[in-house]
Design an enzyme around this catalytic site. Sequence first.
Site, PDB file in Angstrom:
ATOM      1  CB  SER A  35      48.735  35.312 -35.362  1.00 14.46           C
ATOM      2  OG  SER A  35      47.866  34.217 -35.213  1.00 14.46           O
ATOM      3  CE  LYS A  97      50.317  30.941 -35.704  1.00 14.79           C
ATOM      4  NZ  LYS A  97      50.188  32.357 -35.503  1.00 14.79           N
TER       5      LYS A  97
END
EC number: 3.4.21.89
Length: 165
Positions: A35, A97
């Site tokens: 990701s 993230k």
Amino acid sequence: MTMPVIPVVTVTVLIVLLLTALRRCFLVVTVDGVSMAPTFRPGDRLIARRWGLRAVRAGDVVVLRGGTPDEVFAALRPDAATAGRVLPPIDGGHLIKRIVAVPGDRVPRAGFHVLHDSPGDVVPPGKIVVAGDNPRFSADSRTYGYLRREQIVGVVIRDRDVATT
């Protein structure tokens, strides 16, 4: 010649206290997934600081506590669940993230369709907007909306493979 017992015990206790303090101040995480590619690859090890979490800002890469199954699935919209997206870690896993917006920042619109139903033009108090650098394979605010600021457990300060240092 033998060393006196008291200095050995003292040194041992000091080492244990130092290691305990370091564990409370820093977190080492291993990237598991794509990701955040190309920034981070699976197997990369990151060092995150556990202090100053209130001072995070857009652009910071953070380590987040994954949600419980109820939190994760309640936040997913039916269309997002069927769009081939990956789910965030459940029950104690971590997310890595990039912060896109913090409370008081303008709500990002491009690519964040799930936030379009949000009232107001600014990120509400206690919430953050995050995104992975690889949007096709990232479960983030583009999929399930705001995250709670309390989910931040660390801010990445070193992005080299710490196993080689």
